[in-house]
Write a protein that holds these residues in place. Structure first.
Motif, short mmCIF file in Angstrom:
data_model
loop_
_atom_site.label_atom_id
_atom_site.label_comp_id
_atom_site.label_asym_id
_atom_site.label_seq_id
_atom_site.Cartn_x
_atom_site.Cartn_y
_atom_site.Cartn_z
N VAL A 108 5.42 -1.32 5.14
CA VAL A 108 5.44 0.05 5.05
C VAL A 108 3.84 0.66 5.04
N SER A 139 3.38 -3.08 9.26
CA SER A 139 3.31 -1.54 9.30
C SER A 139 2.29 -1.17 10.55
N ASN A 190 3.87 4.16 12.01
CA ASN A 190 4.31 4.45 10.38
C ASN A 190 3.45 5.56 10.03
N VAL A 232 6.82 7.26 2.37
CA VAL A 232 6.76 6.05 2.67
C VAL A 232 7.34 5.78 4.09
N SER A 233 7.02 5.03 4.82
CA SER A 233 7.58 4.80 6.23
C SER A 233 7.44 3.27 6.59
N GLY A 234 8.46 2.85 6.89
CA GLY A 234 8.36 1.57 7.78
C GLY A 234 9.80 0.85 7.30
N ASP A 294 13.36 3.85 2.53
CA ASP A 294 12.01 4.67 2.24
C ASP A 294 12.27 5.64 0.96
#
Length: 166
Positions: A50, A69, A73, A138-140, A146
């Motif tokens: 992430v 990541s 992302n 949060v991204s991933g 997330d």
């Protein structure tokens, strides 16, 4: 988008309850660092690929990209964060509201999907007596994960205030 059944009003209530519960007594630079590092440690424990972003207003106070990541992302972070900034609630709550109505954010919001994404993972940073002052994103992972990671990070930050005598 998943093929799971449309979310219910109960899902909306649960998401709204999270936001009501996760209001901070303050939000300083140190708090942003604590939140970001808590999220990074939680993600590292899970080997989650992430990127993490913490902002107050337009200022980025924390950013971290973990192995696995990518720049994609970061683009997702920006798109999800813009939803929080526009609506003042979590990106997952916004997307869920549209799905409960039988549509999607992309179909019905009239916002550019290249700039806005109502997918889980961005959450408003709200301060008691002040309101929304920023966003943590949060991204991933899949969007529900997330979102759950951000919620856990905010819960841990709130717990730390108790141990500090906020």
């Amino acid at each position: 988008m998943s093929t799971s059944p449309a979310p219910s009003a109960d899902a909306l209530e649960e998401l709204a309850a999270q936001e009501a519960r996760l209001v901070l007594p303050r939000f300083t630079y140190e708090d942003a660092w604590t939140l970001g590092t808590v999220l990074a440690e939680l993600a590292r424990e899970r080997r989650a690929p992430v990127a993490i972003d913490v902002r107050r207003g337009a200022q980025q106070l924390f950013h971290c990209a973990l192995p696995g990541s990518s720049a994609d992302n970061d683009a997702w972070i920006d798109r999800k964060r813009r939803v929080v900034e526009r609506y003042g609630v979590s990106s997952l709550l916004v997307g869920t509201r549209f799905r409960v109505k039988g549509t999607t954010f992309e179909e019905s919001s009239r916002l550019d999907p290249d700039r806005f994404a109502a997918h889980g993972g961005s959450f408003p940073i709200a301060v008691a007596g002040v309101g929304v002052v920023g966003a943590v994103t949060v991204s991933g992972l899949p969007q529900i994960e997330d979102h759950a990671l951000v919620v856990l990070g905010l819960e841990r930050l709130l717990e730390s205030y108790g141990s500090q005598g906020a």
